[in-house]
Write a protein that holds these residues in place. Structure first.
Motif, PDB file in Angstrom:
ATOM      1  N   ALA A 192       0.799  -1.228   0.000  1.00 56.94           N
ATOM      2  CA  ALA A 192       0.000   0.000   0.000  1.00 56.94           C
ATOM      3  C   ALA A 192       0.829   1.274   0.000  1.00 56.94           C
ATOM      4  CB  ALA A 192      -0.942   0.006   1.204  1.00 56.94           C
ATOM      5  N   THR A 193       2.066   1.195   0.472  1.00 56.01           N
ATOM      6  CA  THR A 193       2.862   2.430   0.551  1.00 56.01           C
ATOM      7  C   THR A 193       3.595   2.763  -0.742  1.00 56.01           C
ATOM      8  OG1 THR A 193       4.724   1.191   1.462  1.00 56.01           O
ATOM      9  CG2 THR A 193       3.214   2.202   3.045  1.00 56.01           C
ATOM     10  N   GLY A 194       3.672   1.804  -1.682  1.00 56.67           N
ATOM     11  CA  GLY A 194       4.377   2.039  -2.940  1.00 56.67           C
ATOM     12  C   GLY A 194       3.571   2.889  -3.895  1.00 56.67           C
ATOM     13  N   SER A 195       4.143   3.152  -5.060  1.00 53.66           N
ATOM     14  CA  SER A 195       3.486   4.071  -5.988  1.00 53.66           C
ATOM     15  C   SER A 195       2.193   3.473  -6.530  1.00 53.66           C
ATOM     16  CB  SER A 195       4.430   4.452  -7.122  1.00 53.66           C
ATOM     17  OG  SER A 195       4.805   3.328  -7.871  1.00 53.66           O
ATOM     18  N   VAL A 196       2.175   2.176  -6.823  1.00 54.58           N
ATOM     19  CA  VAL A 196       0.939   1.562  -7.321  1.00 54.58           C
ATOM     20  C   VAL A 196      -0.069   1.461  -6.185  1.00 54.58           C
ATOM     21  CG1 VAL A 196      -0.059  -0.515  -8.357  1.00 54.58           C
ATOM     22  CG2 VAL A 196       2.178   0.326  -9.117  1.00 54.58           C
ATOM     23  N   GLY A 197       0.417   1.124  -5.001  1.00 59.79           N
ATOM     24  CA  GLY A 197      -0.469   1.053  -3.840  1.00 59.79           C
ATOM     25  C   GLY A 197      -1.155   2.384  -3.558  1.00 59.79           C
ATOM     26  N   GLN A 198      -0.413   3.474  -3.687  1.00 58.88           N
ATOM     27  CA  GLN A 198      -0.995   4.802  -3.457  1.00 58.88           C
ATOM     28  C   GLN A 198      -2.128   5.077  -4.452  1.00 58.88           C
ATOM     29  OE1 GLN A 198       1.934   7.943  -3.096  1.00 58.88           O
ATOM     30  NE2 GLN A 198       3.210   6.775  -1.687  1.00 58.88           N
ATOM     31  N   ARG A 199      -1.918   4.646  -5.677  1.00 55.90           N
ATOM     32  CA  ARG A 199      -2.970   4.838  -6.686  1.00 55.90           C
ATOM     33  C   ARG A 199      -4.200   4.000  -6.350  1.00 55.90           C
ATOM     34  NH1 ARG A 199      -2.229   8.938 -10.407  1.00 55.90           N
ATOM     35  NH2 ARG A 199      -3.957   7.882 -11.419  1.00 55.90           N
ATOM     36  N   PHE A 200      -3.996   2.766  -5.895  1.00 59.58           N
ATOM     37  CA  PHE A 200      -5.138   1.944  -5.473  1.00 59.58           C
ATOM     38  C   PHE A 200      -5.929   2.661  -4.381  1.00 59.58           C
ATOM     39  CE2 PHE A 200      -2.986  -2.098  -7.072  1.00 59.58           C
ATOM     40  CZ  PHE A 200      -3.970  -2.404  -7.996  1.00 59.58           C
ATOM     41  N   ILE A 201      -5.213   3.252  -3.442  1.00 61.01           N
ATOM     42  CA  ILE A 201      -5.895   3.916  -2.328  1.00 61.01           C
ATOM     43  C   ILE A 201      -6.731   5.094  -2.813  1.00 61.01           C
ATOM     44  CG2 ILE A 201      -5.415   5.392  -0.318  1.00 61.01           C
ATOM     45  CD1 ILE A 201      -3.184   3.255   0.308  1.00 61.01           C
ATOM     46  N   LEU A 202      -6.156   5.883  -3.726  1.00 56.44           N
ATOM     47  CA  LEU A 202      -6.929   6.999  -4.276  1.00 56.44           C
ATOM     48  C   LEU A 202      -8.180   6.509  -4.994  1.00 56.44           C
ATOM     49  CD1 LEU A 202      -4.490   9.600  -5.845  1.00 56.44           C
ATOM     50  CD2 LEU A 202      -6.014   9.888  -3.894  1.00 56.44           C
ATOM     51  N   LEU A 203      -8.029   5.472  -5.806  1.00 54.66           N
ATOM     52  CA  LEU A 203      -9.157   4.997  -6.611  1.00 54.66           C
ATOM     53  C   LEU A 203     -10.222   4.339  -5.737  1.00 54.66           C
ATOM     54  CD1 LEU A 203      -7.093   3.535  -9.597  1.00 54.66           C
ATOM     55  CD2 LEU A 203      -8.516   5.582  -9.640  1.00 54.66           C
ATOM     56  N   LEU A 204      -9.784   3.688  -4.659  1.00 52.77           N
ATOM     57  CA  LEU A 204     -10.743   2.995  -3.793  1.00 52.77           C
ATOM     58  C   LEU A 204     -11.425   3.949  -2.808  1.00 52.77           C
ATOM     59  CD1 LEU A 204      -8.713  -0.278  -3.135  1.00 52.77           C
ATOM     60  CD2 LEU A 204     -10.878  -0.097  -4.399  1.00 52.77           C
ATOM     61  N   SER A 205     -10.747   5.019  -2.437  1.00 58.70           N
ATOM     62  CA  SER A 205     -11.303   5.908  -1.411  1.00 58.70           C
ATOM     63  C   SER A 205     -12.610   6.541  -1.854  1.00 58.70           C
ATOM     64  CB  SER A 205     -10.288   7.000  -1.056  1.00 58.70           C
ATOM     65  OG  SER A 205      -9.230   6.437  -0.311  1.00 58.70           O
ATOM     66  N   GLU A 206     -12.759   6.725  -3.143  1.00 59.89           N
ATOM     67  CA  GLU A 206     -14.000   7.328  -3.630  1.00 59.89           C
ATOM     68  C   GLU A 206     -14.800   6.311  -4.437  1.00 59.89           C
ATOM     69  OE1 GLU A 206     -13.453  11.100  -5.445  1.00 59.89           O
ATOM     70  OE2 GLU A 206     -12.725  11.886  -3.528  1.00 59.89           O
ATOM     71  N   HIS A 207     -14.549   5.043  -4.220  1.00 60.37           N
ATOM     72  CA  HIS A 207     -15.199   4.044  -5.070  1.00 60.37           C
ATOM     73  C   HIS A 207     -16.622   3.768  -4.585  1.00 60.37           C
ATOM     74  CE1 HIS A 207     -15.876   0.409  -7.413  1.00 60.37           C
ATOM     75  NE2 HIS A 207     -14.910   0.864  -8.185  1.00 60.37           N
TER      76      HIS A 207
END
Lengths: 364, 364, 364, 364
Positions: free
Chosen positions: C12-27
């Motif tokens: 979750a802390t890596g660059s792809v993980g950060q993108r997952f978090i952004l996309l999921l936070s408003e999913h």
């Protein structure tokens, strides 16, 4: 072209080391003699040990040189040793070299603040090198080698102090300086150096430790040698206040610095007098005829949109500083923008010019 | 979402005009009603008249709108007119619009220095808009339309005055400011705008006219309305000295500004007090509940390497300024680095937020 | 908006993980439930464990979530797990998760070439996901959880296969493809990612392993499921030849790819027919009504100088590919230039859209 | 160093003209004699007429030269005239010069497709210059001056044809070429040239007219002189198919081109044979001893991530092409990446080397 002095390079595979090799390979006075690097590289040909990243091709002879470990014994033949070592290693290695009677000119920060070590930007305060004269003379009489250490300044300090020194020489003390820098990425080396995500469509408004270095080093370089020549005294904070803000921008080479400053004296020169002093400034390495000395230590540019890093950084092969936009300041006395090449006069080139000055002064 | 007011855009095909269209197309209160451009574009659908260069897709409805010439008759139905005209045309056209009873909010520089025209950065000095209250009330009573002109500031001024205003409100007058900017290329438009040769591996240490604008506008925005509300008086040079140095760097959007300043009073706040005031600042458009008002007018960032243009310019959709690196200054009292989005709070967005504030104040 | 499914993020802390978090936070459908990272981060709040480098602000709730270690037990409640793990760790961890009955959608390369693992670009070959249908139905009947693994493609493959799939569906097999890419730096992450010295006034004509990935993955994605639905068969080299040359350029986000190709059949469509098929293409996630599915899987651009990364990468929030410059080729049949957002449809976004498709297919 | 021939420059204030001046100012054989520009500049000193934008400082002597109008009379003393004129002016002016008996080497596109005008990349097809031998000899016998016109190629063509020519010489005809370019911004000049908004965090997948030039010029340069030496015949489309896709990227100097190609013959060389031929290639200007001829016309680079524009464009002062990544291609026979300096061997430098070759061939 007779190369009369032997030169060694510590940290030869790093970014500063690579610049030393380029500058020495075509040097008229210094012969590139020993290349030192970590034990991981020692024993290999330089071309195999090094990830060469310069825009000039690796000189053939240097490429074929076998890299050695950084011990004084390996460099015993050297008249001068240039250090591009990382700060993690420079402390112990450079001390051992000096103790063994070698002359070390270092780009590392470790000894810059030592009161006994001159901190030199050669076109600003090369007279600080005279502190070694008596000792060298005495040692030679005694048939010994006198080791000593010199540090060149941080890359961002160099561009600032050259015009300041010219102005102090002419108009007396400057007591207030506010400088904001826009620094090139090459100052951070290349493995990995500055990440591309930091400077593409972006800038970084901070460089760790840099502002403190600029503020402190300026006071030492503009400062004084003690009466006995043994120690250097910074201009006290009460007499010179320096405020630095350092930024990293998307430029390969060349630090641009926006400077506002005030003279201590109430008798202020005019803008034209300031410009004339900058334009007419002649540094000691120029007077001594050092081969790398710039034709002009300061290029005064009158076009309103200069200096620019890409167009002006290579003036006099990167040994000159370019000053433009000289004008009155609404808050302090004057302001200008100065550009200097961070890997030449701001790093390896400064080391070379220091060595040339030592040679002219008969100190190596 | 009921769009209650009709809006027009002058200079709709230019870079500022395109931003107005994007901001108005999704606006909850203003209906994009009339698009005006040169006679070369008039009569064409906007999609055909315009070389759309925004990262957001051209809104379908705007694209199908037929462009009109910039005459007051064509905009007669508009409650507010946003002008993105070039300075070459803004002077005459905007005057004609105001004379015809229209409310014009302009991004052009032409009338910024008129004493009767408020120069407004809405999260800094929106109270200057109150100068029109009496006249509007009187005109409405008389059944007439009261035309008037408002200018938003230069893009680089906006980022500077927002934190300065917060600090002046809390701690009294600031009397010295030295600011060095690193400005984005989008501020220069895109045909041709800044040539790529100027900012690839380079920066330009000069932007024509920009320094004078920053120095002058700051004194008007932080200045005062006359007793009768009719004219604006700059803070005199003797009470506020502003020194600006402006640079263009390789950043698409977002002006970064390194600021040092002093308070007039000898009673200085602490760094923590300065930070707290910046962090707690609430601007009038926020209090009024303007839909585009930022949640925070100033984002105080504590990480040492922030604000960064690419990472921070879009905070609160570009309507917030981000301030970081707040610390004591060796020469003046304090320094900080501020980032603001030059095409939002520094240009078109500022116009929109001014209009929203006028609406809340019942002035349109 | 009722979030009906729980989602976990590995790495979750890596660059792809950060993108997952952004996309999921408003999913609208997936609730961000568990954040997993290395033991160094475990136990810390995400905001403290992570060097957040996105242009959107870290969502408050995610920032306050305590990071856990990447064990199946910690993710037991998750209906779907997104993996942004580095290849060094993904192999073992993802296998353990699948063995424990979890559904893993991975951005890592480890299992892409497993014949039993579907390699999916959701707007190209989401029908490959049907291979799990029988197993999931059977497991549910038995009251068990059926774990399985899905991989999304390499970022540069995604942009290539979307238009190719549209064309193959319409005109039959393509047997020759020559593609040259110009890839964004964000694909390499940010610590350190691509060094700035590599892409300022420069490009790198090579990305390690990338060309082989593009050539191989294209043949799997355009390939077939075995009769029993258990394994995937690449199109054999004899029937599809793919030649890829991969370059890194100074672009933050968005891979641009210049593609020439030939159909196997002698009956060639016209350029207009090719354009029409691209423009009319509707992918399965669109038909299923997945919330992140682009309005158009392919945007056909007719302006000669499009697609451009900065202007077109965010079409349909980065889930669309943009194709321009469709024309006949002198050597092969046709050529075009395709742009896709490497961190959305080329990475984390692809994972999200795969999960949405699984949900619509009743597979999670 | 005896400068034996007088040289003139047409379009001296433009970007190509400035490069001619730099190259000629230090030239061992040609004396920079006449500088021609528009009537707006005529009569002024060059330093005052020109907005100098080179990284090298304007040579003092050139700066003091008074600019003249572009008439044959003003250039009557010149043995050779280099033209950096815009296409809008080059047609008429160059024709008048040739008619007046002058030798014109032009960077403009106007006459490149004339069958009677050789189109020359000097390290590829300098033998095309021999077409003038008989005429020059005859004219000299008759005591007259023989005017003639030569064109250098488009900048992107130069890098392509050098390795292709080496390979055709060794292995016979090449019949298929697919090339994708990533071109530097300096190719578009600097006022305004490429806008910064086009290449910051962006690239442009199109350069107007460029692809057609590359495809057409390659067939002329690799083509044949007629039996009587009077006209040039392109390789017919049926025997050589060239597909070019041209992109503009954020690089100052140096065009990078990814090339795939096939030989006509079924007897294919090995990759090692291809590499050896490229590495061993010696062009005619090298054999003739031209002073600007590169040591190697082609530098074969074996590191996987080379050539890179910033690191390799200046090999042999920009007169060499660098070829790397030579390998088999899945669709055509082979592929490689070639880099060439667009303003040296791709423009002004090519003109200089053509002139040197003419001198060695006794044609001027």
């Amino acid at each position: 072209m007779v190369k009369t002095k032997k030169a060694g390079v510590l940290g030869a595979t790093g970014s500063v080391g690579q610049r030393f090799i380029l500058l020495l390979s075509e040097h008229p006075e210094f012969e590139l003699s020993v290349l030192g690097a970590s034990s991981r590289s020692a024993g290999k040909k330089y071309v195999d040990a090094c990830d060469w990243k310069q825009t000039d091709v690796l000189p053939e002879a240097a490429g074929q040189t076998v890299v050695k470990e950084c011990t004084p014994e390996n460099f015993a033949e050297c008249d001068v040793v240039f250090s591009g070592l990382d700060a993690d290693y420079a402390g112990d290695i450079e001390k051992a070299f000096v103790d063994a009677g070698l002359v070390v000119i270092s780009n590392a920060k470790n000894y810059r603040r030592e009161p006994t070590v001159p901190l030199v930007v050669p076109t600003a305060n090369s007279e600080h090198l005279d502190c070694f004269s008596e000792r060298v003379v005495a040692a030679r009489k005694a048939g010994k080698k006198q080791g000593y250490q010199i540090c060149n300044s941080n890359c961002s300090t160099a561009g600032l102090v050259i015009p300041l020194k010219a102005l102090v020489d002419a108009f007396g003390p400057i007591d207030k300086v506010i400088v904001t820098t826009m620094q090139a990425v090459s100052g951070a080396g290349f493995s990995p150096g500055v990440p591309s995500m930091d400077v593409l469509d972006n800038l970084i408004p901070y460089i760790s430790g840099e502002e403190d270095k600029m503020e402190w080093e300026t006071k030492k370089i503009l400062g004084h040698v003690s009466a006995d020549g043994a120690t250097f005294e910074n201009i006290p904070d009460s007499e010179l206040k320096v405020s630095a803000t350092c930024n990293r921008v998307a430029v390969i080479d060349g630090h641009t610095e926006c400077v506002a400053f005030s003279f201590k004296s109430d008798k202020k020169p005019s803008v034209d007098e300031v410009k004339k002093v900058l334009n007419d400034y002649v540094s000691e390495p120029q007077k001594l005829g050092c081969p790398s000395a710039p034709k002009k230590a300061i290029h005064l540019l009158e076009q309103p949109d200069r200096p620019q890093p890409r167009l002006d950084r290579n003036r006099d092969n990167g040994y000159a500083a370019s000053v433009g936009r000289v004008r009155e300041d609404a808050v302090l006395d004057f302001k200008f923008t100065v550009l200097s090449h961070n890997t030449v006069i701001g790093a390896a080139g400064s080391g070379i010019l220091i060595a040339e000055t030592l040679l002219k002064k008969n100190l190596i």
